[in-house]
Design an enzyme around this catalytic site. Structure first.
Site, PDB file in Angstrom:
ATOM      1  N   ASP A  96      -5.696  -0.661   4.798  1.00 32.13           N
ATOM      2  CA  ASP A  96      -5.762  -0.882   3.618  1.00 32.13           C
ATOM      3  C   ASP A  96      -5.299   0.032   1.897  1.00 32.13           C
ATOM      4  O   ASP A  96      -5.472  -0.259   0.788  1.00 32.13           O
ATOM      5  CB  ASP A  96      -6.746  -1.078   2.717  1.00 32.13           C
ATOM      6  CG  ASP A  96      -8.679  -0.372   2.795  1.00 32.13           C
ATOM      7  OD1 ASP A  96      -8.058   0.560   3.414  1.00 32.13           O
ATOM      8  OD2 ASP A  96      -9.496  -0.449   2.744  1.00 32.13           O
ATOM      9  N   SER A  97      -4.643   1.310   3.033  1.00 30.81           N
ATOM     10  CA  SER A  97      -4.086   2.180   1.750  1.00 30.81           C
ATOM     11  C   SER A  97      -2.694   1.397   1.127  1.00 30.81           C
ATOM     12  O   SER A  97      -1.871   1.804   0.231  1.00 30.81           O
ATOM     13  CB  SER A  97      -2.991   3.020   2.696  1.00 30.81           C
ATOM     14  OG  SER A  97      -2.647   2.717   4.030  1.00 30.81           O
ATOM     15  N   ASP A 127      -7.009  -2.634   9.019  1.00 32.01           N
ATOM     16  CA  ASP A 127      -8.340  -2.988   8.071  1.00 32.01           C
ATOM     17  C   ASP A 127      -8.800  -3.901   7.655  1.00 32.01           C
ATOM     18  O   ASP A 127      -8.499  -4.784   7.188  1.00 32.01           O
ATOM     19  CB  ASP A 127      -7.820  -2.433   7.084  1.00 32.01           C
ATOM     20  CG  ASP A 127      -8.107  -0.480   7.601  1.00 32.01           C
ATOM     21  OD1 ASP A 127      -8.305   0.036   7.573  1.00 32.01           O
ATOM     22  OD2 ASP A 127      -7.397   0.310   6.390  1.00 32.01           O
ATOM     23  N   LYS A 152     -10.619  -2.251  11.670  1.00 28.76           N
ATOM     24  CA  LYS A 152     -11.072  -0.597  11.395  1.00 28.76           C
ATOM     25  C   LYS A 152     -12.055  -1.249   9.726  1.00 28.76           C
ATOM     26  O   LYS A 152     -11.706  -1.580   9.388  1.00 28.76           O
ATOM     27  CB  LYS A 152      -9.972  -0.107  10.934  1.00 28.76           C
ATOM     28  CG  LYS A 152     -10.803   1.784  10.430  1.00 28.76           C
ATOM     29  CD  LYS A 152      -9.287   2.902  10.244  1.00 28.76           C
ATOM     30  CE  LYS A 152      -8.227   2.999   9.795  1.00 28.76           C
ATOM     31  NZ  LYS A 152      -9.703   3.190   7.694  1.00 28.76           N
ATOM     32  N   GLU A 169     -14.903   1.413   7.179  1.00 30.03           N
ATOM     33  CA  GLU A 169     -15.029   2.709   7.107  1.00 30.03           C
ATOM     34  C   GLU A 169     -17.098   2.621   6.449  1.00 30.03           C
ATOM     35  O   GLU A 169     -17.871   2.418   6.110  1.00 30.03           O
ATOM     36  CB  GLU A 169     -14.862   2.970   5.418  1.00 30.03           C
ATOM     37  CG  GLU A 169     -13.036   3.243   5.885  1.00 30.03           C
ATOM     38  CD  GLU A 169     -12.760   2.773   3.939  1.00 30.03           C
ATOM     39  OE1 GLU A 169     -13.269   3.915   3.362  1.00 30.03           O
ATOM     40  OE2 GLU A 169     -11.021   2.994   4.182  1.00 30.03           O
ATOM     41  N   GLU A 205     -11.034  11.590   8.373  1.00 24.59           N
ATOM     42  CA  GLU A 205     -10.359  11.712   7.382  1.00 24.59           C
ATOM     43  C   GLU A 205     -10.707  13.392   6.415  1.00 24.59           C
ATOM     44  O   GLU A 205     -11.856  12.630   6.127  1.00 24.59           O
ATOM     45  CB  GLU A 205      -9.902  10.670   6.905  1.00 24.59           C
ATOM     46  CG  GLU A 205      -9.526  10.366   5.380  1.00 24.59           C
ATOM     47  CD  GLU A 205      -8.169   9.636   4.670  1.00 24.59           C
ATOM     48  OE1 GLU A 205      -8.279   8.009   5.367  1.00 24.59           O
ATOM     49  OE2 GLU A 205      -8.354   9.731   3.590  1.00 24.59           O
TER      50      GLU A 205
HETATM   51  O1  KIV Z   1      -5.815   2.871   5.052  1.00 22.64           O
HETATM   52  C1  KIV Z   1      -5.268   3.673   5.900  1.00 22.64           C
HETATM   53  O2  KIV Z   1      -3.939   3.886   5.891  1.00 22.64           O
HETATM   54  C2  KIV Z   1      -5.887   4.522   6.531  1.00 22.64           C
HETATM   55  C3  KIV Z   1      -5.445   5.915   7.071  1.00 22.64           C
HETATM   56  C4  KIV Z   1      -5.523   6.826   5.843  1.00 22.64           C
HETATM   57  C5  KIV Z   1      -6.171   5.961   8.253  1.00 22.64           C
HETATM   58  O3  KIV Z   1      -7.145   4.241   6.771  1.00 22.64           O
END
Ligand code: KIV
Length: 264
Positions: A45-46, A84, A112, A114, A181
């Site tokens: 989600d970056s 994500d 993934k 969080e 992280e």
């Molecule tokens: O969203 C993302 O790119 C991430 C990485 C920083 C691990 O979660």
């Protein structure tokens, strides 16, 4: 090329073989990363920050992640592809199941999410429903407003113990991977040595089983603040393919991240 699976990563952990991972958001870069030997890709989600230009990951939607997951999967059919679950998309079991299913249908091998202990039941329920899960601990960007900024986590001993307990809770619930992280190297080592599942670090030193970088950081094209753990592999190679080869080689050799990229 043989597909990379979760079992592959578990085997590599047993063998002490380190592996590289990188974020990808489109077909062409996914193909380049796969061609140059990156076995694990993340549709992170970056993308809200590096692709869409927001100042956090919070505006990203499941529809966004689905779109990018489909493109990345077409570029890297054999990569282990994580996607994500974005902010607030796993707040209730119903939302979680529906959104995880959307990512898996788009081509993800794993989702993934969080958070720590409080997500154990969610991880268990997803795993029981055939959705492999990667937990994300430490500096979890979806919690930026709780943390009051992008800060290193787990520096005090109680916070470090809590992070280890979170990691163990995720593993016990069925998580197959953990991303750590921005935590001190010593804590990352402690968690990596304690867990039997692979740990992928970012800003967590070089004792973890794998490393992940946001692709824009690997190419030195991130605007504004450059994180301490980032390394511009393009600057030293002058070519995108060579930059990724160098990144993979340095991770596998334990040369990246070096002390200068790590927190104490
Ligand atoms: O969203 C993302 O790119 C991430 C990485 C920083 C691990 O979660």
């Amino acid at each position: 090329m043989k597909p990379t699976t979760v079992s592959t990563l578990h085997q590599w952990k047993k063998e002490g073989r380190k592996f590289a991972s990188i974020t990808a958001y489109d077909f062409s870069f996914a193909r380049l990363f796969a061609d140059e030997g990156v076995p694990v890709l993340l549709v992170g989600d970056s993308l809200g920050m590096v692709v869409q230009g927001h100042d956090s990951t919070l505006p990203v939607t499941v529809t966004d992640i689905v779109y990018h997951t489909q493109a990345v999967r077409r570029g890297a059919p054999n990569a282990l592809l994580m996607s994500d679950l974005p902010f607030m998309s796993y707040a209730t079991p119903e939302q979680t199941f529906e959104n995880a299913a959307a990512l898996m249908r788009a081509g993800a091998n794993m989702v993934k999410l969080e958070g720590g202990k409080w997500l154990a039941e969610t991880v268990k329920q997803l795993t029981e429903r055939a959705v492999p899960v990667c937990g994300h601990l430490g500096l979890t960007p979806q919690s930026v407003n709780i943390f009051g900024g992008y800060k290193v986590q787990g520096r005090e001993s109680t916070a470090a113990d809590n992070l280890l307990a979170d990691a163990l809770a995720l593993e016990a619930a069925g998580a197959q991977l953990v991303v750590l992280e921005c935590v001190p190297v010593s804590l990352a080592k402690r968690i990596t040595d304690t867990l039997s599942i692979p740990v992928i670090g970012i800003g967590a030193g070089n004792a973890t089983d794998g490393q992940i970088l946001v692709m824009h950081d690997a190419f030195g094209i991130t605007g504004g603040h450059i994180p301490k753990f980032a390394k511009n592999f393009l600057a030293e190679t002058g070519d995108m393919r060579a930059a990724i080869r160098q990144y993979v080689a340095d991770v596998e050799a334990g040369a990246y991240p070096a002390d200068e990229h790590s927190f104490n």
